[in-house]
Scaffold this motif. Structure first.
Motif, PDB file in Angstrom:
ATOM      1  N   SER A   1       0.842  -1.201   0.000  1.00  0.00           N
ATOM      2  CA  SER A   1       0.000   0.000   0.000  1.00  0.00           C
ATOM      3  C   SER A   1       0.874   1.247   0.000  1.00  0.00           C
ATOM      4  CB  SER A   1      -0.917  -0.001   1.225  1.00  0.00           C
ATOM      5  OG  SER A   1      -0.155  -0.106   2.405  1.00  0.00           O
ATOM      6  N   GLY A   2       0.249   2.397  -0.183  1.00  0.00           N
ATOM      7  CA  GLY A   2       0.985   3.658  -0.236  1.00  0.00           C
ATOM      8  C   GLY A   2       0.406   4.679   0.726  1.00  0.00           C
ATOM      9  N   ILE A   3       1.280   5.327   1.485  1.00  0.00           N
ATOM     10  CA  ILE A   3       0.857   6.396   2.402  1.00  0.00           C
ATOM     11  C   ILE A   3       1.784   7.588   2.184  1.00  0.00           C
ATOM     12  CG2 ILE A   3       0.657   7.098   4.813  1.00  0.00           C
ATOM     13  CD1 ILE A   3       0.041   4.194   5.536  1.00  0.00           C
ATOM     14  N   VAL A   4       1.195   8.723   1.821  1.00  0.00           N
ATOM     15  CA  VAL A   4       1.987   9.923   1.541  1.00  0.00           C
ATOM     16  C   VAL A   4       2.569  10.472   2.844  1.00  0.00           C
ATOM     17  CG1 VAL A   4       1.788  12.340   0.842  1.00  0.00           C
ATOM     18  CG2 VAL A   4       0.750  10.559  -0.562  1.00  0.00           C
ATOM     19  N   ASN A   5       3.835  10.890   2.794  1.00  0.00           N
ATOM     20  CA  ASN A   5       4.482  11.504   3.953  1.00  0.00           C
ATOM     21  C   ASN A   5       3.800  12.800   4.347  1.00  0.00           C
ATOM     22  OD1 ASN A   5       6.503   9.573   4.178  1.00  0.00           O
ATOM     23  ND2 ASN A   5       7.886  10.674   2.803  1.00  0.00           N
ATOM     24  N   GLY A   6       4.003  13.190   5.575  1.00  0.00           N
ATOM     25  CA  GLY A   6       3.592  14.517   6.010  1.00  0.00           C
ATOM     26  C   GLY A   6       4.767  15.486   5.905  1.00  0.00           C
ATOM     27  N   ILE A   7       4.487  16.763   6.159  1.00  0.00           N
ATOM     28  CA  ILE A   7       5.574  17.737   6.291  1.00  0.00           C
ATOM     29  C   ILE A   7       5.539  18.252   7.727  1.00  0.00           C
ATOM     30  CG2 ILE A   7       5.585  18.403   3.876  1.00  0.00           C
ATOM     31  CD1 ILE A   7       4.092  20.981   4.695  1.00  0.00           C
ATOM     32  N   ASP A   8       6.663  18.787   8.168  1.00  0.00           N
ATOM     33  CA  ASP A   8       6.744  19.312   9.529  1.00  0.00           C
ATOM     34  C   ASP A   8       6.102  20.697   9.545  1.00  0.00           C
ATOM     35  OD1 ASP A   8       7.376  20.371  11.979  1.00  0.00           O
ATOM     36  OD2 ASP A   8       9.408  19.532  11.994  1.00  0.00           O
ATOM     37  N   THR A   9       4.879  20.751  10.059  1.00  0.00           N
ATOM     38  CA  THR A   9       4.139  22.024  10.019  1.00  0.00           C
ATOM     39  C   THR A   9       4.593  22.982  11.122  1.00  0.00           C
ATOM     40  OG1 THR A   9       2.387  20.862  11.204  1.00  0.00           O
ATOM     41  CG2 THR A   9       2.111  21.149   8.821  1.00  0.00           C
ATOM     42  N   ASN A  10       5.546  22.554  11.956  1.00  0.00           N
ATOM     43  CA  ASN A  10       6.163  23.539  12.851  1.00  0.00           C
ATOM     44  C   ASN A  10       7.206  24.349  12.104  1.00  0.00           C
ATOM     45  OD1 ASN A  10       4.829  22.886  15.321  1.00  0.00           O
ATOM     46  ND2 ASN A  10       6.026  20.995  15.347  1.00  0.00           N
ATOM     47  N   VAL A  11       7.828  23.703  11.126  1.00  0.00           N
ATOM     48  CA  VAL A  11       8.884  24.353  10.351  1.00  0.00           C
ATOM     49  C   VAL A  11       8.319  25.033   9.113  1.00  0.00           C
ATOM     50  CG1 VAL A  11      11.008  23.917   9.040  1.00  0.00           C
ATOM     51  CG2 VAL A  11      10.589  22.692  11.174  1.00  0.00           C
ATOM     52  N   TRP A  12       7.316  24.386   8.507  1.00  0.00           N
ATOM     53  CA  TRP A  12       6.737  24.905   7.268  1.00  0.00           C
ATOM     54  C   TRP A  12       5.304  25.385   7.522  1.00  0.00           C
ATOM     55  CZ3 TRP A  12       9.717  25.759   3.083  1.00  0.00           C
ATOM     56  CH2 TRP A  12      10.952  25.110   3.030  1.00  0.00           C
ATOM     57  N   ASP A  13       5.215  26.621   7.991  1.00  0.00           N
ATOM     58  CA  ASP A  13       3.909  27.223   8.271  1.00  0.00           C
ATOM     59  C   ASP A  13       4.040  28.733   8.050  1.00  0.00           C
ATOM     60  OD1 ASP A  13       1.596  28.264   9.223  1.00  0.00           O
ATOM     61  OD2 ASP A  13       1.799  27.460  11.266  1.00  0.00           O
ATOM     62  N   PRO A  14       3.359  29.273   7.038  1.00  0.00           N
ATOM     63  CA  PRO A  14       3.555  30.698   6.733  1.00  0.00           C
ATOM     64  C   PRO A  14       3.153  31.617   7.888  1.00  0.00           C
ATOM     65  CG  PRO A  14       1.661  29.819   5.513  1.00  0.00           C
ATOM     66  CD  PRO A  14       2.356  28.643   6.153  1.00  0.00           C
ATOM     67  N   ALA A  15       2.370  31.106   8.830  1.00  0.00           N
ATOM     68  CA  ALA A  15       1.952  31.946   9.955  1.00  0.00           C
ATOM     69  C   ALA A  15       3.032  32.053  11.028  1.00  0.00           C
ATOM     70  CB  ALA A  15       0.666  31.384  10.569  1.00  0.00           C
ATOM     71  N   ARG A  16       4.027  31.149  10.966  1.00  0.00           N
ATOM     72  CA  ARG A  16       5.053  31.138  12.025  1.00  0.00           C
ATOM     73  C   ARG A  16       6.454  31.044  11.452  1.00  0.00           C
ATOM     74  NH1 ARG A  16       3.661  26.074  15.521  1.00  0.00           N
ATOM     75  NH2 ARG A  16       2.823  25.238  13.574  1.00  0.00           N
ATOM     76  N   ASP A  17       6.612  31.393  10.186  1.00  0.00           N
ATOM     77  CA  ASP A  17       7.873  31.144   9.503  1.00  0.00           C
ATOM     78  C   ASP A  17       8.829  32.319   9.701  1.00  0.00           C
ATOM     79  OD1 ASP A  17       9.941  30.750   7.667  1.00  0.00           O
ATOM     80  OD2 ASP A  17       8.633  29.648   6.296  1.00  0.00           O
ATOM     81  N   LEU A  18       9.866  32.104  10.510  1.00  0.00           N
ATOM     82  CA  LEU A  18      10.756  33.208  10.865  1.00  0.00           C
ATOM     83  C   LEU A  18      11.671  33.612   9.714  1.00  0.00           C
ATOM     84  CD1 LEU A  18      11.610  32.131  14.524  1.00  0.00           C
ATOM     85  CD2 LEU A  18       9.924  33.809  13.725  1.00  0.00           C
ATOM     86  N   HIS A  19      11.691  32.812   8.631  1.00  0.00           N
ATOM     87  CA  HIS A  19      12.500  33.196   7.476  1.00  0.00           C
ATOM     88  C   HIS A  19      11.793  34.228   6.602  1.00  0.00           C
ATOM     89  CE1 HIS A  19      15.309  30.060   8.471  1.00  0.00           C
ATOM     90  NE2 HIS A  19      14.379  29.135   8.402  1.00  0.00           N
ATOM     91  N   LEU A  20      10.520  34.480   6.868  1.00  0.00           N
ATOM     92  CA  LEU A  20       9.755  35.397   6.006  1.00  0.00           C
ATOM     93  C   LEU A  20       9.757  36.804   6.589  1.00  0.00           C
ATOM     94  CD1 LEU A  20       6.601  33.267   5.114  1.00  0.00           C
ATOM     95  CD2 LEU A  20       8.908  33.238   4.145  1.00  0.00           C
ATOM     96  N   PRO A  21       9.652  37.795   5.685  1.00  0.00           N
ATOM     97  CA  PRO A  21       9.608  39.169   6.171  1.00  0.00           C
ATOM     98  C   PRO A  21       8.352  39.429   7.016  1.00  0.00           C
ATOM     99  CG  PRO A  21       9.219  39.068   3.780  1.00  0.00           C
ATOM    100  CD  PRO A  21       9.647  37.708   4.210  1.00  0.00           C
ATOM    101  N   THR A  22       7.214  38.857   6.611  1.00  0.00           N
ATOM    102  CA  THR A  22       5.949  39.033   7.326  1.00  0.00           C
ATOM    103  C   THR A  22       5.218  37.702   7.271  1.00  0.00           C
ATOM    104  OG1 THR A  22       5.876  41.127   6.127  1.00  0.00           O
ATOM    105  CG2 THR A  22       3.987  40.627   7.522  1.00  0.00           C
ATOM    106  N   SER A  23       4.565  37.350   8.332  1.00  0.00           N
ATOM    107  CA  SER A  23       3.832  36.087   8.301  1.00  0.00           C
ATOM    108  C   SER A  23       2.504  36.278   7.554  1.00  0.00           C
ATOM    109  CB  SER A  23       3.576  35.600   9.718  1.00  0.00           C
ATOM    110  OG  SER A  23       2.754  36.528  10.391  1.00  0.00           O
ATOM    111  N   TYR A  24       1.920  35.196   7.131  1.00  0.00           N
ATOM    112  CA  TYR A  24       0.586  35.262   6.528  1.00  0.00           C
ATOM    113  C   TYR A  24      -0.137  33.952   6.740  1.00  0.00           C
ATOM    114  CZ  TYR A  24       2.505  32.741   2.416  1.00  0.00           C
ATOM    115  OH  TYR A  24       3.086  31.830   1.568  1.00  0.00           O
ATOM    116  N   SER A  25      -1.419  33.950   6.452  1.00  0.00           N
ATOM    117  CA  SER A  25      -2.211  32.741   6.613  1.00  0.00           C
ATOM    118  C   SER A  25      -3.368  32.807   5.623  1.00  0.00           C
ATOM    119  CB  SER A  25      -2.755  32.633   8.032  1.00  0.00           C
ATOM    120  OG  SER A  25      -3.788  33.586   8.211  1.00  0.00           O
ATOM    121  N   ARG A  26      -4.124  31.749   5.577  1.00  0.00           N
ATOM    122  CA  ARG A  26      -5.299  31.650   4.729  1.00  0.00           C
ATOM    123  C   ARG A  26      -6.241  32.844   4.933  1.00  0.00           C
ATOM    124  NH1 ARG A  26      -9.468  27.905   3.707  1.00  0.00           N
ATOM    125  NH2 ARG A  26     -10.008  27.285   5.812  1.00  0.00           N
TER     126      ARG A  26
END
Ligand code: ADP
Length: 482
Positions: free
Chosen positions: A246-271
């Motif tokens: 069977s196949g199960i798609v991996n997840g991503i680390d949403t602590n690291v990859w979250d535009p609302a908390r991403d310290l690499h960005l000039p300004t955060s954003y969200s949906r």
């Protein structure tokens, strides 16, 4: 609560050469949140031993494969959010360099022994080596842990099921046949029905033959590896075992990859507050020396530069990308020829193409956030991560229909757009023409900002974290134990 032992040769942030390290670190804690008692077993490389803060010996390991004095330790590792078993075998693991290569980049010649011990230790735990915790399931990852199911079968261990997950079928852990005699497996296991693969010993094939279940990192990849084209010689084995695959798609680390908390960005954003995405776009354009096209999209690429990633298709379609009023922001490293071609493309289209060579985590975040479309034209892709980042960041993925890309991106065809389920753009043929046509079509859709924003909303709501994957694995485990 089912007890599941993950046997893995990498563990983020201690030892990493690829996505396997991320899975080994992120999946067990996500499983714990979903009712599974998961632990991880890793070799005691220097970085692992240095992080072993509170570890107790639980069992002495027999002197096999040249391991000499070896102990199985249990406890916690610094920066690792799951209880761990560590194979403390200095003769095999206490060496400078990477997990598979020495400090000069040469593959270690006794990898057969080092990873035989990993499989052997997993089987020992299945047989009850730790009286305080015995797994119900051994979950082996990739060829490095592939012998675990073979040893479990040879030991006659009962009441413990086994699963092997294939993260990339191209890596099979093959050794000369003389190695087999040193593994301590029954002679009958070195046959077509066992670990033998074109005259060699294959740890991955052993896992595929002896595990109760097989999984891989997307449903489409699970299909593709059963074909001659995608099977790396193992398609026959996988077809024979398709009933347990069977196949199960991996997840991503949403602590690291979250535009609302991403310290690499000039300004955060969200949906719900997208203004920061426009800021990220402007900042990215300035950083890479691109004049943001007034009406066209910025395409973003973060990738290893190898033929398998299909970036030669992009090179061949770059003029069409520019003609569609697009711009390109690319971060990559790898193949020297591809690197040179992308630099030349940058010279040909100043202000429209920005290329950075090398590995740069922070810039990777700024490209994913600042671009409008994440391009992933891979020829093959077991799972793929950057398209998942793109969904999360509202940077609609444009992908080839292969592996995990096919499973995670819903093409913007009229029906899916009308239904509000479209999240990106998908093309079929690995040709520059197919890519160019889809680039132009995506750019056209981009001009309709209302439709575009609707798709962004859908994309950003797609669950891409580890909890979704963990629920799928928990269901798979439950089926194995039923
Ligand atoms: P693969 O494992 O085949 O390289 P994936 O999409 O599964 O492909 O994972 C690639 C990971 O490596 C992603 O997290 C991506 O952001 C990261 N990455 C790839 N190239 C670079 C780079 N040049 N700089 C920073 N991160 C990169």
């Amino acid at each position: 609560m089912p007890r599941v032992l993950h046997a893995a040769s990498e563990l983020f942030p201690l030892v990493k050469t690829g996505g396997l390290a991320d899975v080994a670190a992120a999946l067990p804690p996500a499983l714990a949140r979903n009712g599974v008692d998961a632990r991880v077993l890793v070799p005691g490389y220097p970085a692992v031993m240095a992080a072993a803060e509170r570890m107790e010996p639980v069992a002495r390991l027999a002197d096999r494969f040249g391991a000499g004095q070896a102990w199985l330790l249990a406890g916690t590792l610094r920066d690792v959010g799951v209880r761990a078993y560590v194979i403390d075998a200095p003769d095999l693991f206490d060496r400078p360099g990477g997990p598979y290569s020495d400090e000069h980049g040469h593959e270690r010649r006794d990898n057969w022994a080092r990873f035989a011990l990993l499989g052997r230790a997993a089987a020992d735990l299945a047989a009850g080596a730790d009286p305080a915790w015995r797994p119900d399931i051994v979950h082996a990852h990739d060829w490095q842990a592939g012998l675990a199911p073979a040893y479990m079968r040879a030991d006659g261990t009962i009441g413990v099921a086994s699963l092997i997950t294939v993260h990339n079928l191209a890596y099979q852990g093959n050794s000369p046949p003389s190695v087999f005699d040193r593994l301590g497996l029954p002679a009958g296991y070195f046959t077509v029905e066992g670990a033998e693969f074109y005259g060699q010993v294959s740890y991955l094939k052993a896992g595929l033959m002896f595990a109760d279940r097989i999984s891989t990192v997307s449903r489409t990849y699970a299909e593709e590896i059963q074909t001659q084209e995608g099977g790396f010689g193992l398609d026959g084995v996988l077809r024979a075992r398709s009933g347990v695959l069977s196949g199960i798609v991996n997840g991503i680390d949403t602590n690291v990859w979250d535009p609302a908390r991403d310290l690499h960005l000039p300004t955060s954003y969200s949906r719900h507050a997208m203004a920061g995405k426009a800021v990220a776009r402007r900042t990215l354009a300035a950083e890479l020396g691109i004049a943001p096209p007034p009406r066209g999209p910025i395409f973003g690429v973060v990738s290893r530069l190898t033929p398998l990633k299909g970036l030669d298709l992009l090179l061949a379609a770059v003029d069409e990308l520019i003609a569609a009023d697009g711009a390109l922001a690319l971060l990559g490293a790898g193949d020297a020829e591809l690197e040179a071609y992308f630099l030349a493309a940058q010279d040909r289209h100043p202000g429209r193409i920005g290329v950075r060579l090398g590995y740069d985590e922070a810039l990777a975040h700024r490209i994913i956030a600042g671009c409008d479309i994440v391009l992933v034209p891979s020829r093959a892709e077991p799972c793929g991560l950057t398209q998942l980042y793109g969904l999360r960041y509202g940077s609609l993925p444009l992908v080839r229909r292969t592996g995990g890309l096919a499973d995670t991106v819903v093409n913007a065809d009229p029906a899916d757009r009308a239904a509000g389920t479209a999240t990106g753009f998908v093309f079929d043929d690995a040709t520059p023409e197919a890519l160019a046509g889809t680039l132009a079509w995506a750019a056209e859709l981009f001009a309709d900002q209302q439709a575009w924003q609707a798709m962004q909303q859908t994309a950003m709501a797609v669950p891409v974290g580890w909890d979704r994957a963990a629920r799928d694995y928990a269901a798979l485990y439950a089926g194995m134990l039923a």
